[in-house]
Design a protein around this motif. Structure first.
Motif, PDB file in Angstrom:
ATOM      1  N   ASN A  48       0.643 -64.825  74.581  1.00  0.00           N
ATOM      2  CA  ASN A  48       0.313 -64.378  73.386  1.00  0.00           C
ATOM      3  C   ASN A  48       1.425 -63.618  72.468  1.00  0.00           C
ATOM      4  O   ASN A  48       1.449 -63.891  71.226  1.00  0.00           O
ATOM      5  CB  ASN A  48      -0.856 -63.402  73.697  1.00  0.00           C
ATOM      6  CG  ASN A  48      -1.993 -63.842  74.127  1.00  0.00           C
ATOM      7  OD1 ASN A  48      -2.638 -65.191  73.838  1.00  0.00           O
ATOM      8  ND2 ASN A  48      -3.105 -63.051  74.848  1.00  0.00           N
ATOM      9  N   GLN A  49       2.176 -62.995  72.807  1.00  0.00           N
ATOM     10  CA  GLN A  49       3.490 -62.573  72.138  1.00  0.00           C
ATOM     11  C   GLN A  49       4.309 -63.566  71.711  1.00  0.00           C
ATOM     12  O   GLN A  49       4.805 -63.609  70.342  1.00  0.00           O
ATOM     13  CB  GLN A  49       4.157 -61.490  73.038  1.00  0.00           C
ATOM     14  CG  GLN A  49       3.720 -60.320  73.573  1.00  0.00           C
ATOM     15  CD  GLN A  49       4.382 -59.456  74.474  1.00  0.00           C
ATOM     16  OE1 GLN A  49       5.345 -59.831  75.004  1.00  0.00           O
ATOM     17  NE2 GLN A  49       4.159 -58.235  74.746  1.00  0.00           N
ATOM     18  N   LEU A  50       4.321 -64.718  72.583  1.00  0.00           N
ATOM     19  CA  LEU A  50       5.301 -65.750  71.806  1.00  0.00           C
ATOM     20  C   LEU A  50       4.449 -66.462  70.721  1.00  0.00           C
ATOM     21  O   LEU A  50       5.162 -67.024  69.950  1.00  0.00           O
ATOM     22  CB  LEU A  50       5.758 -66.664  73.274  1.00  0.00           C
ATOM     23  CG  LEU A  50       6.480 -66.275  73.984  1.00  0.00           C
ATOM     24  CD1 LEU A  50       6.772 -67.168  75.222  1.00  0.00           C
ATOM     25  CD2 LEU A  50       7.751 -66.079  73.572  1.00  0.00           C
ATOM     26  N   TRP A  51       3.351 -66.772  71.038  1.00  0.00           N
ATOM     27  CA  TRP A  51       2.357 -67.418  70.003  1.00  0.00           C
ATOM     28  C   TRP A  51       2.569 -66.294  68.462  1.00  0.00           C
ATOM     29  O   TRP A  51       2.698 -67.068  67.532  1.00  0.00           O
ATOM     30  CB  TRP A  51       1.067 -67.209  70.519  1.00  0.00           C
ATOM     31  CG  TRP A  51       0.020 -68.087  69.329  1.00  0.00           C
ATOM     32  CD1 TRP A  51      -0.818 -67.704  68.524  1.00  0.00           C
ATOM     33  CD2 TRP A  51       0.273 -69.560  69.344  1.00  0.00           C
ATOM     34  NE1 TRP A  51      -1.296 -68.607  67.876  1.00  0.00           N
ATOM     35  CE2 TRP A  51      -0.766 -70.113  68.482  1.00  0.00           C
ATOM     36  CE3 TRP A  51       0.597 -70.608  70.093  1.00  0.00           C
ATOM     37  CZ2 TRP A  51      -1.138 -71.204  67.930  1.00  0.00           C
ATOM     38  CZ3 TRP A  51       0.550 -71.905  69.627  1.00  0.00           C
ATOM     39  CH2 TRP A  51      -0.472 -72.261  68.624  1.00  0.00           C
ATOM     40  N   GLY A  52       2.426 -65.098  68.681  1.00  0.00           N
ATOM     41  CA  GLY A  52       2.315 -64.173  67.494  1.00  0.00           C
ATOM     42  C   GLY A  52       3.878 -64.293  66.861  1.00  0.00           C
ATOM     43  O   GLY A  52       3.915 -64.383  65.480  1.00  0.00           O
ATOM     44  N   GLN A  53       4.746 -64.173  67.654  1.00  0.00           N
ATOM     45  CA  GLN A  53       6.140 -64.372  67.238  1.00  0.00           C
ATOM     46  C   GLN A  53       6.350 -65.778  66.452  1.00  0.00           C
ATOM     47  O   GLN A  53       6.950 -65.981  65.437  1.00  0.00           O
ATOM     48  CB  GLN A  53       7.368 -64.269  68.224  1.00  0.00           C
ATOM     49  CG  GLN A  53       7.429 -62.911  68.973  1.00  0.00           C
ATOM     50  CD  GLN A  53       8.359 -63.139  69.843  1.00  0.00           C
ATOM     51  OE1 GLN A  53       9.173 -63.989  70.595  1.00  0.00           O
ATOM     52  NE2 GLN A  53       8.518 -61.995  70.756  1.00  0.00           N
ATOM     53  N   MET A  54       5.939 -67.080  67.077  1.00  0.00           N
ATOM     54  CA  MET A  54       6.034 -68.023  66.457  1.00  0.00           C
ATOM     55  C   MET A  54       5.421 -68.336  65.306  1.00  0.00           C
ATOM     56  O   MET A  54       5.819 -68.732  64.306  1.00  0.00           O
ATOM     57  CB  MET A  54       5.479 -69.283  67.586  1.00  0.00           C
ATOM     58  CG  MET A  54       5.676 -70.570  66.678  1.00  0.00           C
ATOM     59  SD  MET A  54       5.032 -71.951  67.881  1.00  0.00           S
ATOM     60  CE  MET A  54       3.228 -71.760  67.642  1.00  0.00           C
ATOM     61  N   GLN A  55       4.047 -67.570  65.091  1.00  0.00           N
ATOM     62  CA  GLN A  55       3.208 -67.529  63.665  1.00  0.00           C
ATOM     63  C   GLN A  55       4.133 -66.815  62.895  1.00  0.00           C
ATOM     64  O   GLN A  55       4.055 -67.197  61.610  1.00  0.00           O
ATOM     65  CB  GLN A  55       1.842 -66.988  63.881  1.00  0.00           C
ATOM     66  CG  GLN A  55       0.646 -67.590  64.783  1.00  0.00           C
ATOM     67  CD  GLN A  55       0.655 -69.079  64.343  1.00  0.00           C
ATOM     68  OE1 GLN A  55       0.599 -69.178  63.071  1.00  0.00           O
ATOM     69  NE2 GLN A  55       0.887 -70.135  65.130  1.00  0.00           N
TER      70      GLN A  55
END
Length: 193
Positions: free
Chosen positions: A100-107
């Motif tokens: 989830n953290q990685l997904w947020g960073q990617m967004q």
């Protein structure tokens, strides 16, 4: 330090005055500044794309880890090993939070990338406008220089202009009288034949 700052301000002021007096140079300087900004923006875009790819790879890797631990949870449950199943669930939960953290960073990277690409387009458009304006001013300057060169009489043109058919010029009057007398003599000779 104060002397250096004063001198620096003085130079900046003189440069601004010079550029205002020479707008074509000001446009060239602006175009160069925009070119540098566009290069910086393109580097930023490349960095953000690399970061996005890196995050996508990490997300994919994390998703594969989550899948692997989910399978292990099922195996441990089927084998009746609740101690291993509980530990596997904890690991899966940690991986989900990381994902989830990685997904947020990617967004966030995607948003920054979209803004950087929009900025690059704006800079490019502004740079084209400045280039067109500079070309227009250069054309006007060339036209003005050409018209000035055509309007400046040369040394031979000046003499012709002053003496051409000027009735007040005594030499012109003498030649006109002599040429007229010559023509009359020629007519008399032709009639006498």
């Amino acid at each position: 330090m104060g002397l250096f700052e004063d001198f620096s301000k003085f130079l900046e002021t003189r440069l601004e005055e010079f550029l205002q007096a020479n707008p074509h140079l000001e446009l060239q300087a602006l175009e160069e500044q925009l070119r540098e900004q566009e290069e910086d923006t393109l580097r930023l875009i490349a960095d953000l794309k690399a970061k996005q790819k890196q995050l996508e790879d990490k997300i994919l890797e994390t998703a594969q880890d989550i899948q692997r631990w989910h399978i292990r949870i099922d195996k441990a449950d089927q084998a009746g090993r609740q101690d291993l199943a509980a530990a596997a669930r904890d690991r899966e939960a940690v991986l989900l939070r990381q994902g989830n953290q990685l997904w947020g960073q990617m967004q966030g990277v995607k948003e920054r990338l979209a803004k950087a690409q929009e900025l690059q387009k704006q800079i490019q458009t502004h740079r084209q406008e400045v280039h067109a304006k500079a070309a227009e001013i250069n054309a006007q300057r060339a036209q003005a220089a050409a018209s000035q060169s055509w309007n400046i009489p040369g040394w031979d043109e000046t003499a012709n202009y002053r003496f051409q058919n000027n009735p007040a010029d005594p030499l012109e009057q003498v030649f006109q009288k002599w040429e007229t007398d010559e023509e009359l003599e020629q007519l008399k000779r032709n009639m006498g034949k």
